[in-house]
Design an enzyme around this catalytic site. Sequence first.
Site, short mmCIF file in Angstrom:
data_model
loop_
_atom_site.label_atom_id
_atom_site.label_comp_id
_atom_site.label_asym_id
_atom_site.label_seq_id
_atom_site.Cartn_x
_atom_site.Cartn_y
_atom_site.Cartn_z
N TYR A 158 0.83 -1.21 0.07
CA TYR A 158 -0.10 -0.17 0.03
C TYR A 158 0.85 1.20 0.10
CZ TYR A 158 -4.15 -2.98 1.28
OH TYR A 158 -5.24 -3.84 1.49
N HIS A 168 -6.82 -8.70 -2.73
CA HIS A 168 -8.34 -8.09 -2.28
C HIS A 168 -8.29 -6.54 -2.79
CE1 HIS A 168 -5.95 -7.54 1.16
NE2 HIS A 168 -6.86 -6.69 1.58
N TYR A 189 0.09 -10.29 0.22
CA TYR A 189 1.13 -9.69 1.32
C TYR A 189 1.16 -10.44 2.45
CZ TYR A 189 -2.96 -6.59 2.82
OH TYR A 189 -3.95 -6.23 3.20
#
Length: 204
Positions: A70, A122, A109
Amino acid sequence: PTTATEETGPVFTRALLGPHDHNLIVNYTQGAAEAIGERILVHGRILDQFGRPQRGVLIEMWQANAGGRYRHKKDGYLAPLDPNFGGCGRTITDDEGRYQFLTIKPGAYPWPNRVNDWRPRHLHFSIFGRSWGQRLITQCYFEGDPLIALCPIAHTIKDRGQLDRLVAPLDMAHSRPHDFLAHKFDIVLRGHRQTMFENRIDGL
């Protein structure tokens, strides 16, 4: 840039959106460069418990990049950041309740809960419901991902039918040759077939 009705609550208008908001491949750079990874189209409809389309619904989506990282200062995973990928977008449903995002398929991850836990690929979805105070949050997984069966977070959902409704099947009818694969993910706001919302278990 909203209107309101007694039946549906706030209806958002497209005046809220920028030209690339729904396209996560280019929205971080505003079209100057493209993100790296497998290109996918995620689309579907927002419906109520009776199957009626919900128009003018604001949907936000965020995700990890193709490597599973992220764009967040607290994400310490070893995968590199993509300089051309921000990892978030938004759109508004049309009169038939339809939405779509063009994006990069996120990577799995590690999740430091136990020795070797991994999150499946996802997407996170936020749907603004029938009143200003409602923000319904859920996740979308991908058909055929073997990590779904191993994920402790996914398995907090005890009803297999509810978990299955969070899995987006491959949709070849909306895939584009030599460009992207498509996945279809409908979201039901309430009723016995409602989508599982992680921030409000009983739906609306």
